[in-house]
Design a protein around this motif. Structure first.
Motif, mmCIF file in Angstrom:
data_model
loop_
_atom_site.group_PDB
_atom_site.id
_atom_site.type_symbol
_atom_site.label_atom_id
_atom_site.label_comp_id
_atom_site.label_asym_id
_atom_site.label_seq_id
_atom_site.Cartn_x
_atom_site.Cartn_y
_atom_site.Cartn_z
ATOM 1 N N GLY A 17 -30.371 -18.582 16.464
ATOM 2 C CA GLY A 17 -30.494 -19.737 15.594
ATOM 3 C C GLY A 17 -30.673 -21.022 16.367
ATOM 4 N N THR A 18 -30.675 -22.128 15.628
ATOM 5 C CA THR A 18 -30.855 -23.463 16.197
ATOM 6 C C THR A 18 -29.743 -24.357 15.682
ATOM 7 O OG1 THR A 18 -33.243 -23.132 16.259
ATOM 8 C CG2 THR A 18 -32.462 -25.404 16.403
ATOM 9 N N SER A 19 -29.161 -25.107 16.581
ATOM 10 C CA SER A 19 -28.075 -26.023 16.214
ATOM 11 C C SER A 19 -28.625 -27.217 15.442
ATOM 12 C CB SER A 19 -27.340 -26.501 17.468
ATOM 13 O OG SER A 19 -28.163 -27.387 18.206
ATOM 14 N N GLU A 20 -27.701 -28.011 14.934
ATOM 15 C CA GLU A 20 -28.050 -29.295 14.331
ATOM 16 C C GLU A 20 -28.365 -30.286 15.450
ATOM 17 O OE1 GLU A 20 -28.256 -29.925 11.005
ATOM 18 O OE2 GLU A 20 -27.854 -27.785 10.722
ATOM 19 N N TRP A 21 -29.018 -31.378 15.095
ATOM 20 C CA TRP A 21 -29.282 -32.440 16.049
ATOM 21 C C TRP A 21 -27.984 -33.173 16.369
ATOM 22 C CZ3 TRP A 21 -33.655 -32.686 18.637
ATOM 23 C CH2 TRP A 21 -34.839 -32.196 18.063
ATOM 24 N N LEU A 22 -27.842 -33.600 17.621
ATOM 25 C CA LEU A 22 -26.686 -34.369 18.076
ATOM 26 C C LEU A 22 -27.192 -35.616 18.787
ATOM 27 C CD1 LEU A 22 -23.556 -34.474 18.582
ATOM 28 C CD2 LEU A 22 -24.075 -33.435 20.796
ATOM 29 N N LEU B 255 -22.699 -29.785 26.677
ATOM 30 C CA LEU B 255 -22.813 -29.671 25.221
ATOM 31 C C LEU B 255 -23.145 -28.259 24.749
ATOM 32 C CD1 LEU B 255 -24.734 -33.008 24.567
ATOM 33 C CD2 LEU B 255 -22.326 -32.511 24.028
ATOM 34 N N LEU B 256 -23.422 -27.341 25.670
ATOM 35 C CA LEU B 256 -23.776 -25.974 25.254
ATOM 36 C C LEU B 256 -22.714 -25.326 24.367
ATOM 37 C CD1 LEU B 256 -25.595 -24.413 28.345
ATOM 38 C CD2 LEU B 256 -26.532 -25.766 26.456
ATOM 39 N N PRO B 257 -21.418 -25.436 24.686
ATOM 40 C CA PRO B 257 -20.432 -24.838 23.776
ATOM 41 C C PRO B 257 -20.491 -25.428 22.362
ATOM 42 C CG PRO B 257 -19.424 -25.293 25.896
ATOM 43 C CD PRO B 257 -20.786 -25.942 25.913
#
Length: 155
Positions: free
Chosen positions: A19-24, A69-71
């Motif tokens: 999947g893909t994370s949300e933008w930060l 930020l990977l975790p």
């Protein structure tokens, strides 16, 4: 969000896009706090006036900030609820192909790589490709970070 509850489920997902994370958002305050935490106050990260005249036209995030930020990104994409402990074993091949300008947003595309049987459990390689959306709203061609995170999964 995908949840994995058994080591077999993790193994079955080897080679799959998870999947893909949300933008930060990466703002100057975050960069400054990271500089304080690591004692890395290089001007390209923290001196906005000098950095405006520098090679990137403004301050940029530390590469290790992006890596740290990977975790966060992983937790937005998947959960490992396997019975035993989950241990950070390290990283393989980490690269920072493009700088992250302060004011940009980041997100990670996550893929499970190899899942290897070990006497103590399984070793999972989680591949991250961290994408940059610049302050202008355009997604950049080159990623901020490409890394393989190695996780030990104990039964």
């Amino acid at each position: 969000m995908r949840t994995f509850t058994t080591l077999d489920e993790v193994a079955e997902a080897a080679g799959q896009e998870v999947g893909t994370s949300e933008w930060l958002a990466v703002d100057q305050e975050r960069v400054d706090r990271f500089a304080d935490a690591t004692d890395d106050h290089q001007w390209i990260h923290v001196d906005q006036e000098r950095a405006a005249q520098g090679p990137f036209g403004g301050t940029i995030a530390h590469g290790f900030l992006t890596l740290s930020l990977l975790p966060h990104f992983a937790a937005e994409v998947f959960r490992l609820e396997t019975p035993g402990a989950r241990l950070n074993y390290g990283l393989d091949k980490v690269r920072f192909p493009a700088p992250v300008p302060v004011g940009a947003r980041l997100r990670s595309h996550v893929r499970f790589g190899e899942v290897t049987d070990l006497p103590s459990g399984k070793q999972l390689v989680v591949h991250h490709t961290v994408e940059i959306e610049g302050p202008d709203g355009q997604v950049q061609d080159k990623p901020a970070c490409v890394a393989a995170h190695v996780v030990l999964l104990l039964p």
